[in-house]
Design a protein around this motif. Structure first.
Motif, PDB file in Angstrom:
ATOM      1  N   TYR A  91      -2.605  12.529   2.013  1.00  0.00           N
ATOM      2  CA  TYR A  91      -1.369  13.258   1.714  1.00  0.00           C
ATOM      3  C   TYR A  91      -0.566  13.522   2.981  1.00  0.00           C
ATOM      4  O   TYR A  91       0.646  13.487   2.987  1.00  0.00           O
ATOM      5  CB  TYR A  91      -1.696  14.604   1.067  1.00  0.00           C
ATOM      6  N   VAL A  92      -1.286  13.809   4.049  1.00  0.00           N
ATOM      7  CA  VAL A  92      -0.622  14.125   5.304  1.00  0.00           C
ATOM      8  C   VAL A  92      -0.623  12.930   6.258  1.00  0.00           C
ATOM      9  O   VAL A  92       0.397  12.598   6.844  1.00  0.00           O
ATOM     10  CB  VAL A  92      -1.290  15.355   5.959  1.00  0.00           C
ATOM     11  N   THR A  93      -1.772  12.255   6.366  1.00  0.00           N
ATOM     12  CA  THR A  93      -1.839  11.168   7.367  1.00  0.00           C
ATOM     13  C   THR A  93      -0.889  10.032   7.016  1.00  0.00           C
ATOM     14  O   THR A  93      -0.425   9.327   7.888  1.00  0.00           O
ATOM     15  CB  THR A  93      -3.264  10.617   7.533  1.00  0.00           C
TER      16      THR A  93
ATOM     17  N   PHE B 212       9.475  -4.023   7.817  1.00  0.00           N
ATOM     18  CA  PHE B 212      10.868  -3.737   7.515  1.00  0.00           C
ATOM     19  C   PHE B 212      10.980  -2.852   6.295  1.00  0.00           C
ATOM     20  O   PHE B 212      11.727  -1.901   6.243  1.00  0.00           O
ATOM     21  CB  PHE B 212      11.635  -5.032   7.298  1.00  0.00           C
ATOM     22  N   THR B 213      10.253  -3.179   5.268  1.00  0.00           N
ATOM     23  CA  THR B 213      10.183  -2.301   4.113  1.00  0.00           C
ATOM     24  C   THR B 213       8.714  -2.113   3.872  1.00  0.00           C
ATOM     25  O   THR B 213       7.956  -3.042   4.026  1.00  0.00           O
ATOM     26  CB  THR B 213      10.766  -2.959   2.863  1.00  0.00           C
ATOM     27  N   ALA B 214       8.359  -0.959   3.501  1.00  0.00           N
ATOM     28  CA  ALA B 214       6.937  -0.781   3.273  1.00  0.00           C
ATOM     29  C   ALA B 214       6.642  -0.675   1.791  1.00  0.00           C
ATOM     30  O   ALA B 214       6.226  -1.636   1.165  1.00  0.00           O
ATOM     31  CB  ALA B 214       6.423   0.401   4.036  1.00  0.00           C
ATOM     32  N   THR B 215       6.892   0.456   1.206  1.00  0.00           N
ATOM     33  CA  THR B 215       6.556   0.544  -0.215  1.00  0.00           C
ATOM     34  C   THR B 215       7.719   0.131  -1.083  1.00  0.00           C
ATOM     35  O   THR B 215       7.577  -0.071  -2.262  1.00  0.00           O
ATOM     36  CB  THR B 215       6.176   1.971  -0.600  1.00  0.00           C
ATOM     37  N   LYS B 216       8.886   0.019  -0.477  1.00  0.00           N
ATOM     38  CA  LYS B 216      10.055  -0.224  -1.320  1.00  0.00           C
ATOM     39  C   LYS B 216      10.538  -1.659  -1.152  1.00  0.00           C
ATOM     40  O   LYS B 216      10.143  -2.381  -0.261  1.00  0.00           O
ATOM     41  CB  LYS B 216      11.168   0.701  -0.890  1.00  0.00           C
ATOM     42  N   THR B 217      11.399  -2.071  -2.038  1.00  0.00           N
ATOM     43  CA  THR B 217      12.111  -3.316  -1.856  1.00  0.00           C
ATOM     44  C   THR B 217      13.585  -2.978  -1.924  1.00  0.00           C
ATOM     45  O   THR B 217      14.087  -2.595  -2.959  1.00  0.00           O
ATOM     46  CB  THR B 217      11.779  -4.315  -2.970  1.00  0.00           C
TER      47      THR B 217
ATOM     48  N   CYS C 127       0.806  -1.220   0.000  1.00  0.00           N
ATOM     49  CA  CYS C 127       0.000   0.000   0.000  1.00  0.00           C
ATOM     50  C   CYS C 127       0.836   1.265   0.000  1.00  0.00           C
ATOM     51  O   CYS C 127       1.647   1.486   0.889  1.00  0.00           O
ATOM     52  CB  CYS C 127      -0.929   0.028   1.210  1.00  0.00           C
ATOM     53  N   PRO C 128       0.626   2.125  -1.007  1.00  0.00           N
ATOM     54  CA  PRO C 128       1.392   3.369  -1.045  1.00  0.00           C
ATOM     55  C   PRO C 128       0.965   4.361   0.043  1.00  0.00           C
ATOM     56  O   PRO C 128       1.674   5.320   0.303  1.00  0.00           O
ATOM     57  CB  PRO C 128       1.101   3.932  -2.439  1.00  0.00           C
ATOM     58  N   LEU C 129      -0.186   4.131   0.653  1.00  0.00           N
ATOM     59  CA  LEU C 129      -0.662   5.068   1.672  1.00  0.00           C
ATOM     60  C   LEU C 129      -0.414   4.555   3.082  1.00  0.00           C
ATOM     61  O   LEU C 129      -0.833   5.177   4.049  1.00  0.00           O
ATOM     62  CB  LEU C 129      -2.165   5.338   1.493  1.00  0.00           C
ATOM     63  N   GLY C 130       0.210   3.401   3.199  1.00  0.00           N
ATOM     64  CA  GLY C 130       0.492   2.860   4.532  1.00  0.00           C
ATOM     65  C   GLY C 130      -0.734   2.305   5.234  1.00  0.00           C
ATOM     66  O   GLY C 130      -0.789   2.237   6.456  1.00  0.00           O
ATOM     67  N   ILE C 131      -1.745   1.907   4.451  1.00  0.00           N
ATOM     68  CA  ILE C 131      -2.945   1.308   5.037  1.00  0.00           C
ATOM     69  C   ILE C 131      -2.629  -0.132   5.416  1.00  0.00           C
ATOM     70  O   ILE C 131      -2.017  -0.859   4.653  1.00  0.00           O
ATOM     71  CB  ILE C 131      -4.112   1.309   4.015  1.00  0.00           C
TER      72      ILE C 131
ATOM     73  N   PHE D 246       9.412   7.314   0.231  1.00  0.00           N
ATOM     74  CA  PHE D 246       8.249   8.150   0.510  1.00  0.00           C
ATOM     75  C   PHE D 246       8.075   9.182  -0.598  1.00  0.00           C
ATOM     76  O   PHE D 246       6.974   9.392  -1.111  1.00  0.00           O
ATOM     77  CB  PHE D 246       8.450   8.832   1.866  1.00  0.00           C
ATOM     78  N   LEU D 247       9.193   9.803  -0.981  1.00  0.00           N
ATOM     79  CA  LEU D 247       9.134  10.823  -2.031  1.00  0.00           C
ATOM     80  C   LEU D 247       8.701  10.224  -3.373  1.00  0.00           C
ATOM     81  O   LEU D 247       7.969  10.853  -4.131  1.00  0.00           O
ATOM     82  CB  LEU D 247      10.501  11.499  -2.186  1.00  0.00           C
ATOM     83  N   LYS D 248       9.141   9.002  -3.625  1.00  0.00           N
ATOM     84  CA  LYS D 248       8.759   8.356  -4.885  1.00  0.00           C
ATOM     85  C   LYS D 248       7.248   8.276  -5.020  1.00  0.00           C
ATOM     86  O   LYS D 248       6.691   8.425  -6.098  1.00  0.00           O
ATOM     87  CB  LYS D 248       9.338   6.934  -4.940  1.00  0.00           C
ATOM     88  N   GLU D 249       6.587   8.021  -3.895  1.00  0.00           N
ATOM     89  CA  GLU D 249       5.131   7.949  -3.918  1.00  0.00           C
ATOM     90  C   GLU D 249       4.515   9.328  -4.096  1.00  0.00           C
ATOM     91  O   GLU D 249       3.525   9.499  -4.787  1.00  0.00           O
ATOM     92  CB  GLU D 249       4.602   7.303  -2.631  1.00  0.00           C
ATOM     93  N   TYR D 250       5.120  10.316  -3.451  1.00  0.00           N
ATOM     94  CA  TYR D 250       4.603  11.675  -3.560  1.00  0.00           C
ATOM     95  C   TYR D 250       4.788  12.236  -4.959  1.00  0.00           C
ATOM     96  O   TYR D 250       3.898  12.850  -5.524  1.00  0.00           O
ATOM     97  CB  TYR D 250       5.346  12.594  -2.573  1.00  0.00           C
ATOM     98  N   LEU D 251       5.976  12.026  -5.507  1.00  0.00           N
ATOM     99  CA  LEU D 251       6.318  12.708  -6.741  1.00  0.00           C
ATOM    100  C   LEU D 251       5.752  12.031  -7.988  1.00  0.00           C
ATOM    101  O   LEU D 251       5.288  12.699  -8.896  1.00  0.00           O
ATOM    102  CB  LEU D 251       7.834  12.856  -6.864  1.00  0.00           C
TER     103      LEU D 251
END
Lengths: 105, 531, 316
Positions: free
Chosen positions: C260-262, C54-59, B184-188, C89-94
């Motif tokens: 975006y913030v949470t 340990f890793t969330a959006t990345k590998t 999840c890209p939003l951390g859900i 984190f930035l990769k997801e934002y940008l």
């Protein structure tokens, strides 16, 4: 929980057929249980396993580790599966009137 | 189906059909080799809630009166309200809030769910399904939004006994592997939602699978272990292990018990003593050979690393962890090391870090890096040719994705197993074995069938795929799973599909492979006949 | 060119103008207050049990961890601010990395829609800045000429980008969400209303740009009027544009859009929060506080009324 008749007496069993009143266990109960486990008729090796499990349980309030069972009875795992198609835990223990094994076993 | 159908009375929301399931590779591409799940008896269906998917994991009993039914609903709602209170749920309030409020239902996480994919994408198993149902209930019955805003936010749901009971079962169709959270890209955290639903059932309604609660944490705190091993039985088993070791390596080893002031208190999952004593024996042999100052404990709870509380109940989690820490403190050990048990790793080392206060906060770490240092640092003499068979590694979610212990086990295998193969995906991207969050120990009715046929199916697929080149049963192959729970699940999977006979695939832990490679052993330590 | 003050105003028109000014003020204040309240709520969340990934959006290609203990003083594990975290984190934002690698079509519309949204915000900021400049210049004869200012090119560029992207992106998302069952089933009516508002706003913006007010000066003048608390009349079409635009702002806090913030809190304060419970640390202090809280869970194995600390040590 449900009640069922085993060896001529009424005994409470759990959802998977393990008896819940270990004090009511006797040879007739074991033989009736062995029918449900496709382990009937019970021969010498059946009884060897069942008696070992039973004695261990009465002493330690738990089933022995499978490897201990194999070592102490001298009957290998493959043969145990032939004698009790349900295996040592679900088959043999059930016939021996032990409660269902719990925990990460 | 529609989401709100969960509260509509029906025989069963979904039916698991063999033909819908994820196809398996050779030799299971032949449907005749696949095994069908057992059906429940009509008597079981009558007594327990089974109208979700025809499977019973929790075993929620039907109410016998209208009053009982209403109390059930009332309790569920009061528990649900407590989930959002700081006092009652500071433990997970933040991630719960975020996960419930900010999911945009983009469904990116769907492909990570082992149960959803393997079932042939059954709607109820979709990782976002439970959270959506819960969100609707919260909006309507906890926040008590008005009709218009319920309509606008699509919160149509009718709370009744059936819905709650189904939701309770459904919380036990998710292995808490949290691969969806990683996606999840939003951390859900959709896995967390299952965890929180389980908590409402356990902490407020007093409902949890027997294997986890009554025979799990309660038995552990009372008798000493969820396996039922009491201190006397432990003594007997340790004696057995010492004799067994002597037979296997030709030398007697004294397994240290309750050694005050030892460097390490080693916590094993007590299931190892019962089902895989070769693992605990292997640890003893390695530690002895490497001259490590360690001990086991014979205090109740002190010889069982498990903490089932991490799956369903925060209070039981805190109780078990506190007891384990007290024992370590009283022994005066420098640190606790957890053996090959994934959830105990996560619970004791990480999650419990925020309930252990004062002198209970004893250093806690994994035993894997110790093994790694011994093997990579050449502290004992090893010969990798003794492990010359195809080996693959299963990554326990708790250790790997959730803790980052990725490399120690790989460094070991790369050094001592010449035919080590990675399955795909692996590491932090692994798939759950299908037995996570307590499933591997839930043995009642047809639940074991479900976790072999559905939640574990993708793991079986991965195992078969990685060994495709040597799939014949003539070549013995080994799945290394450094976690008791995963081992139990993989054992059951292999049995369910008769994989030993069809493909010659065996399973076991990590420490056994190290001992198997020790050059001063006359015969192999791994005994393949224990399949 | 027109003179702002020469419009003849009917009573109804004046009422409309005042309403739009009030609505605009309300919308800005509302979104500010609503979002601030949410930020405060999240920042004040109690400490939670450790539940990191340990890793969330990345590998990470070479993840290595030595076993993880609270006492392992490795900066690697203690810092949630490590570069790889910030970067993922930035990769997801940008550029919405996860969406891009998962579903390119969905990503495409989503990204375009977001470009539209962000440019619309910047566009408004530029208009307001220009208006503010004009207002502060204390010029008694405010003319459209002056009001358009030097930022006119940027303003028009932003307007074109935001309107075009808003229309394409939102129509695309709407069609995509309707045509895919697994998305449709989980999409509430509010989301579709949001798409419609956005699409209408952008369409009207375009019409304004093409027909009535190619420099979008009317919008700047509207803000000038707001600042001097003396409404400057707007055309009906522009009025509608302002109305819809503000409606969209008011709509936002009712959606999950604030992720975006949470999500920042979710990643840095939960999924990457590996701060150990060390003696004398703020974590230890926070734990001390929450462990003293009273439990009222009512299952039989829990003693309601005990504190967490007591419950943890309770032997039944």
């Amino acid at each position: 929980m449900a009640k069922t008749t085993l060896g001529g007496i009424e005994i409470e069993v759990d959802e998977d057929g393990f008896i819940q009143e270990p004090e009511k266990w006797n040879k007739e109960v074991a033989e009736d249980l062995s029918k449900l486990e496709q382990a009937f008729p019970m021969g010498e090796d059946h009884w060897k396993i069942v008696n070992y499990l039973r004695d261990y349980y009465l002493k330690y309030e738990i089933a022995p580790p499978i490897r201990m069972l194999v070592k102490q009875t001298g009957i290998d795992l493959k043969t145990i599966y032939q004698l009790f198609p349900g295996g040592p835990a679900k088959g043999a223990c059930k016939v021996a009137g032990l409660p269902k094994p719990t925990g990460c076993v | 189906m529609r989401i709100e159908d969960i509260s509509k009375k029906s025989d069963q929301i979904i039916k698991i059909r063999q033909s819908d399931l994820l196809p398996l590779p050779y030799p299971y591409n032949n449907p005749e080799k696949d095994t069908a799940m057992r059906e429940l008896s009509s008597d079981q269906r009558e007594r327990y809630e089974a109208s979700l998917d025809g499977v019973i994991g929790v075993g929620i009993q039907r109410p016998s009166s209208k009053a009982e039914e209403e109390l059930f609903i009332h309790k569920f709602l009061s528990g649900l309200a407590k989930l959002f209170e700081k006092e009652n749920n500071w433990t997970f309030l933040h991630p719960l809030y975020h996960s419930l409020e900010y999911c945009v239902k983009c469904q990116i996480c769907n492909d990570s769910c082992p149960a959803y994919i393997a079932s042939g994408r059954k709607e109820i198993y979709r990782p976002t399904y439970r959270p959506e149902v819960l969100r609707r209930i919260v909006d309507k019955y906890i926040k008590k939004k008005n009709r218009a805003s319920l309509k606008l936010t699509g919160s149509d749901i009718e709370l009744n006994w059936t819905l709650i009971a189904r939701l309770g079962e459904l919380a036990y169709r998710c292995t808490l592997c949290r691969k969806c959270t990683q996606a999840c890209p939003l951390g859900i955290d959709n896995g967390l939602i299952s965890h929180e639903i389980r908590k409402v059932f356990s902490q407020e309604m007093g409902i949890a699978p027997k294997e986890l609660h009554e025979q799990g944490t309660v038995q552990q705190l009372k008798v000493g272990s969820s396996t039922g091993i009491n201190p006397r039985a432990l003594e007997n088993i340790i004696e057995f292990m010492e004799n067994d070791i002597e037979e296997k390596i030709g030398r007697k080893i004294k397994i240290p018990v309750d050694k005050k002031g030892a460097e390490i208190l080693l916590l094993h999952n007590a299931g190892e003593f019962m089902s895989w004593p070769e693992n605990t024996e292997a640890f003893a042999i390695i530690f002895d050979a490497a001259g490590i100052d360690w001990t086991l404990s014979s205090e109740t709870v002190g010889y069982d690393a498990v903490n089932y509380g991490v799956w369903y109940d925060d209070i039981q989690l805190a109780r078990v962890a506190t007891r384990q820490a007290e024992i370590a403190r009283n022994l005066g050990v420098k640190k606790i090391n957890v053996g090959e048990c994934g959830h105990a790793h996560k619970a004791m080392i990480v999650v419990a870090d925020r309930v252990l206060t004062g002198d209970l906060n004893i250093p806690r770490e994994s035993a894997l890096p110790i093994l790694r240092d011994i093997v990579v640092g050449d502290k004992i003499k090893l010969d990798s040719s003794r492990n010359n068979f195809p080996i693959t590694l299963h990554d326990p979610c708790n250790m790997v994705r959730l803790m980052g212990i990725v490399e120690p086990q790989r460094e070991i295998l790369k050094k001592i197993c010449p035919q080590f193969l990675e399955m795909e995906p692996h590491g932090v991207d692994n798939y759950c074995c299908g037995g996570g969050s307590g499933f591997a120990i839930m043995q009642s009715m047809n639940f074991p069938d479900w976790r072999s046929a559905v939640s574990g199916r993708i793991k079986l697929k991965q195992i078969l795929e990685v060994f495709q080149d040597t799939i014949s049963p003539d070549v013995k192959k080994y799945v290394c799973a450094p976690c008791s729970n995963c081992k139990g699940q993989i054992r059951d999977l292999l049995n369910y599909y008769n994989v030993w006979d069809e493909c010659g695939i065996f399973y076991g832990g990590l420490a056994e492979l190290i001992v198997n490679a020790m050059i001063d052993l006359e015969k192999p330590f791994i005994e393949w006949e224990w399949h | 060119m027109f003179e702002a003050n020469t419009f003849s105003k009917s009573d109804l028109g004046l009422t409309m103008d005042i309403f739009l000014i009030l609505l605009t003020c309300f919308a800005y204040i509302f979104i500010l207050v609503a979002y601030s309240a949410k930020i405060v709520k999240y920042a004040r969340m109690p400490i939670h049990l450790r539940w990191e990934l340990f890793t969330a959006t990345k590998t990470e290609k070479k993840p290595y961890h030595h076993g993880l203990t609270a006492f392992e003083a490795q900066p690697f594990q203690s810092s949630r601010w490590r570069l790889s975290n910030v970067w993922s984190f930035l990769k997801e934002y940008l550029w919405f990395h996860s969406y891009l690698s998962h579903d390119k079509t969905y990503w495409c519309f989503l990204y375009i829609a977001h470009i539209g949204f962000v440019s619309l915000i910047i566009f408004q900021a530029v208009c307001i800045a220009t208006a503010l400049g004009t207002f502060l210049a204390h010029d008694q004869t405010i003319t459209a000429e002056r009001a358009t200012g030097s930022l006119v090119a940027l303003r028009i560029l932003l307007a074109i980008i935001s309107f075009a992207a808003g229309i394409i992106g939102n129509i695309g998302l709407m069609v995509y969400r309707i045509s895919h069952r697994d998305l449709r089933l989980y999409t509430p009516p509010l989301t579709f209303i949001g798409y419609c508002i956005s699409i209408c706003t952008c369409l009207i913006g375009f019409i304004l740009l093409l027909t009535n007010d190619p420099h979008f000066s009317g919008y700047v003048l509207f803000f000038v009027g707001m600042f001097q608390i003396k409404p400057i009349a707007v055309s009906g079409l522009l009025g509608l544009f302002i109305f819809l635009n503000m409606l969209h702002l008011i709509y936002l806090p009712f959606t999950p859009g604030f992720h975006y913030v949470t999500r920042f809190f979710a990643f840095f304060n939960v999924l990457w929060d590996t701060r150990p419970n060390q003696k004398g640390s703020p974590v230890e202090k926070a734990i001390g506080q929450v462990m003293g809280k009273k439990i009222t869970w009512s299952a039989p194995h829990i003693k309601s009324g005990q504190t967490w600390e007591q419950a943890a040590k309770h032997r039944s």
